[in-house]
Write an enzyme that holds these catalytic residues in place. Structure first.
Site, PDB file in Angstrom:
ATOM      1  N   ASP A 411       0.823  -1.207   0.000  1.00  0.00           N
ATOM      2  CA  ASP A 411       0.000   0.000   0.000  1.00  0.00           C
ATOM      3  C   ASP A 411       0.859   1.260   0.000  1.00  0.00           C
ATOM      4  O   ASP A 411       1.911   1.311   0.633  1.00  0.00           O
ATOM      5  CB  ASP A 411      -0.899  -0.017   1.238  1.00  0.00           C
ATOM      6  CG  ASP A 411      -1.811   1.185   1.317  1.00  0.00           C
ATOM      7  OD1 ASP A 411      -2.661   1.343   0.412  1.00  0.00           O
ATOM      8  OD2 ASP A 411      -1.680   1.973   2.271  1.00  0.00           O
ATOM      9  N   GLU A 464       1.200  -0.567  -5.127  1.00  0.00           N
ATOM     10  CA  GLU A 464       0.247   0.502  -5.412  1.00  0.00           C
ATOM     11  C   GLU A 464       1.067   1.785  -5.472  1.00  0.00           C
ATOM     12  O   GLU A 464       1.393   2.392  -4.448  1.00  0.00           O
ATOM     13  CB  GLU A 464      -0.818   0.609  -4.323  1.00  0.00           C
ATOM     14  CG  GLU A 464      -1.890   1.631  -4.668  1.00  0.00           C
ATOM     15  CD  GLU A 464      -2.394   2.428  -3.477  1.00  0.00           C
ATOM     16  OE1 GLU A 464      -3.399   3.130  -3.633  1.00  0.00           O
ATOM     17  OE2 GLU A 464      -1.776   2.378  -2.398  1.00  0.00           O
TER      18      GLU A 464
END
Length: 743
Positions: A411, A464
């Site tokens: 993330d 990401e």
């Protein structure tokens, strides 16, 4: 303050230097045994079945006895076997082994590797581990707190009294240790830390494997070693199968809101219940992977799991570690991979968590310009500290090895890469070269990916990352970050902007459809339509689509077809497959009642059959990351908002042709370019009646080539293109495959 006073004040760096058994001089024939039992009325020393009263030293609760060595059956130097009988007011007499008669158990090599940042399984040593020392069962506790003045283990077993089980620091490692006999699984505990400023703070274990359900924050003694895995076949197949030329359609799920019990809507399903419900659904729908939003322990439901307070701990919201292991095991039995969202970018500022752990900025940077995230109100890990880097890398390996996870979606990588991320000028510190790149974070990510791929070559390491940082999915030894895949945020932003527009104006935004192919092969991309796109006022995916009800569903089908045929692996968030109208909310189930409506059932059927079509046609996914796997036929027809292209497998004869019409106008006698002078059959149409379309362009229609240039190719065909619809053609005689997904 002498040593005994320091123990009484619970501020001794090595309480075992005072407590336990000690010889006076090298020639002494006596052993002095001390124990600190603050609330005891009386303590007896027990050896070989004989008890002797110990002498209280003052009023502090320190007890001592001098034992002639001749009395001891074992004439060697301590440690030797003995116990205490402790008499507490109003309680039964307890017979216990002395924690301070046991030697340090953590070896020098493990300490050295941790300090160097290369003890990749440090989770096997730090934290709380049930074990046996000198034939005595108990729990060994270790915690890294190099700047603490004292550390104790507290729990129900000692009435949360920090004076009872004081830990010792091991050399210069900063690691504190104690073995507590007779403890076992399911005990709740914390570490009580005395800072150099004299403040006492109670902390959850950074290495806890399980913890209490929020709002409680205690750590729970638990093991992840006892599950009986039966996924050997899956693991063997994964070892043999590279993910890059393989199909991948990911179903992203928030475990707490995919479904809830209608009779108790505030209750989360456990992972055992999700194994019964979610896995068969994913299998039925044809997805290859489940990606779970973070399942690590987090204090706040509304963070969706992204503010992780205990990275090694499965959140107790969804059951026990064994239940999650069973979930993964059953997913693998159904040929479904499991990916976890993993959060090394930041951690919350809750008092029980990692922040200011030993009274100093230990896991985070001390300077707020590096150590505090202004956008999320969280701390940022200090990647340049070797022990912190080791903590995170071992955590990644922990989920892969202890839970058999098939991949990690990392993330917020962009926030890690740039020192000025979400910061105003003057509120960030440049690197040593004056730049904005976070050199320590870059090195950490390269180290992370190198180690993961060294140990687990076909693991899915997914970034990401929303910027144009070079080489995110290129090997670390070739100047990249070393990830296997990167989310294509540029494609996602362009395509959602395009589909929100009135088709009348789409011709002015034709580049939104085509620009992604300018860089499609610069990284190993995954095309994401994730949870982030259906929250905070962004509207649900179906509600983003322009037009009336029919057009919205047609646009949604068209978007999915374009996405499935576009180079790159695929990911959609739960609810998109049946047309969720409302935005996602983490405390409420998806609106499954919508499937009572024919349009939503038809969309769900469409996604299921689109997935099946994708899996059966390797020309779509074998060369996702190779420019030879894609060829434009016509990307110039902006006036009609039509594009057409070909996708190729490893064998160029194994190809498909796709044509997409982004307007609500049916286009008759449209010239479609063909790759070869052979007959083609329409094998998929987003406009079939069973999907809610007009049904005017039937599948199985055979298309004969016209041997003349047209539609951007040497051969062409004339056919009808459905409104807000797309067609896929395949050369007649080319067989689809029966894919058995293995990665």
């Amino acid at each position: 303050m002498d040593d005994i006073e320091k123990v009484i004040a619970a501020c001794h760096h090595d309480p075992a230097a005072v407590l336990g058994a000690h010889f006076g001089t090298p020639d002494s024939d006596q052993v002095t045994v001390r124990t600190y039992q603050p609330d005891a009325l009386r303590v007896e020393f027990v050896h070989n079945g004989q008890s002797r009263d110990m002498q209280r030293i003052g009023t502090s609760g320190m007890f001592s006895i001098i034992v002639p060595q001749a009395v001891l059956s074992d004439r060697r130097l301590p440690p030797f076997t003995y116990q205490f009988k402790v008499h507490f007011p109003g309680q039964p007499i307890s017979l216990t082994n002395d924690p301070y008669r046991f030697a340090v158990q953590l070896g020098e090599l493990d300490r050295h590797l941790f300090s160097q940042g290369t003890n990749y399984r440090i989770y096997e040593h730090l934290g709380a581990h049930c074990t046996e020392v000198e034939h005595v069962s108990g729990v060994i506790f270790r915690v890294w707190a190099p700047n603490a003045k004292g550390v104790s283990v507290i729990g129900n077993f000692n009435s949360w009294d920090h004076r009872i089980h004081q830990m010792r620091v091991i050399g210069s490692s900063g690691i504190w240790e104690i073995f507590i006999p007779h403890l076992g699984r399911d005990e709740i505990y914390k570490f009580s830390v005395l800072t150099k400023q004299g403040e006492r703070i109670d902390k959850s274990d950074p290495f806890q494997f399980y913890g209490e359900l929020r709002p409680a924050t205690g750590s729970i003694i638990h093991s992840t070693n006892n599950f009986n895995w039966t996924d050997n076949l899956w693991q063997q197949q994964k070892t043999r199968t590279s993910p890059y030329p393989s199909p991948m359609i990911v179903y992203e799920v928030h475990p707490g809101s995919w479904q809830r019990d209608p009779a108790a809507p505030d209750r989360f399903f456990t992972f055992l219940e999700l194994a019964d419900k979610l896995i068969p659904y994913v299998k039925h729908m044809g997805f290859t992977h489940i990606e779970l939003l973070p399942v690590m322990e987090h204090p706040l439901d509304e963070s969706w799991g992204y503010q992780v307070a205990a990275p090694f701990s499965l959140t107790s919201r969804y059951g026990t570690p064994e239940e999650f292991q069973e979930f993964v095991n059953r997913a693998h039995a159904s040929n479904i991979g499991v990916i976890l969202d993993w959060v090394p970018a930041h951690f919350p500022k809750d008092a029980h968590s990692l922040g200011n752990f030993d009274g100093t900025a230990l896991y985070e940077h001390a300077d707020h310009r590096r150590g505090s995230h202004p956008q999320w109100g969280t701390y940022i890990y200090n990647y340049g500290r070797r022990e912190v880097s080791n903590y995170l890398i071992s955590n990644a390996l922990f989920w892969i090895e202890k839970y058999h996870i098939d991949g990690l979606r990392v993330d917020a990588v962009a926030s890690m890469l740039y020192l000025d991320y979400a910061r105003d000028d003057g509120d960030w510190l440049p690197n040593r070269y004056g730049g904005k790149e976070n050199l320590e974070a870059i090195e950490f990510l390269r180290h992370l990916n190198s180690i993961v791929y060294e140990k687990h070559p076909n693991c899915l390491m997914i970034a990401e990352e929303s910027t144009s940082f070079y080489g995110v999915s290129r090997p670390a030894d070739h100047g990249g970050l070393g990830f296997g895949f990167k989310w294509n945020m540029g494609w996602m932003n362009d395509i959602l902007d395009y589909f929100s527009r009135d088709p009348v104006h789409r011709k002015y935004h034709h580049n939104n459809l085509t620009f992604s192919l300018m860089y499609a092969f610069s990284e190993n991309f995954i095309l994401p339509l994730s949870h982030d796109e259906v929250v905070h006022g962004k509207r649900s995916m179906l509600n983003k689509m322009f037009g009336d009800r029919w057009q919205k569903f047609a646009n949604q089908r068209l978007l999915f077809l374009f996405m499935w045929m576009h180079p790159g692996k695929k990911l959609i968030f739960m609810g998109m497959e049946f047309g969720q109208w409302n935005e996602w909310y983490c405390k409420r189930s998806l609106d499954w009642h919508l499937l009572d409506d024919a349009c939503h059932r038809q969309l769900q059927t469409y996604v299921q059959e689109l997935n099946g079509f994708y899996l059966e046609n390797s020309g779509i996914w074998e060369r996702d990351f190779d420019h030879e796997g894609f060829s434009w036929l016509d990307f110039h027809d902006r006036d009609n908002s039509v594009i057409s292209f070909a996708r190729f497998g490893r064998d160029r004869d194994n190809h498909l042709i796709c044509i997409l019409n982004f307007t609500p106008n049916r286009l008759d006698n449209y010239q479609l370019g063909l790759v070869s002078n052979q007959k083609y059959r329409i094998i998929f149409s987003s406009d079939q009646e069973k999907y809610g379309g007009t049904g005017r362009c039937d599948c199985e229609t055979l298309i004969s080539p016209i041997p003349a240039p047209g539609g951007g190719a040497d051969y062409h065909a004339s056919l009808t293109i459905p409104p807000l619809g797309g067609l896929v053609l395949k050369p007649e005689g080319q067989q689809s495959i029966n894919i058995q997904h293995t990665q």
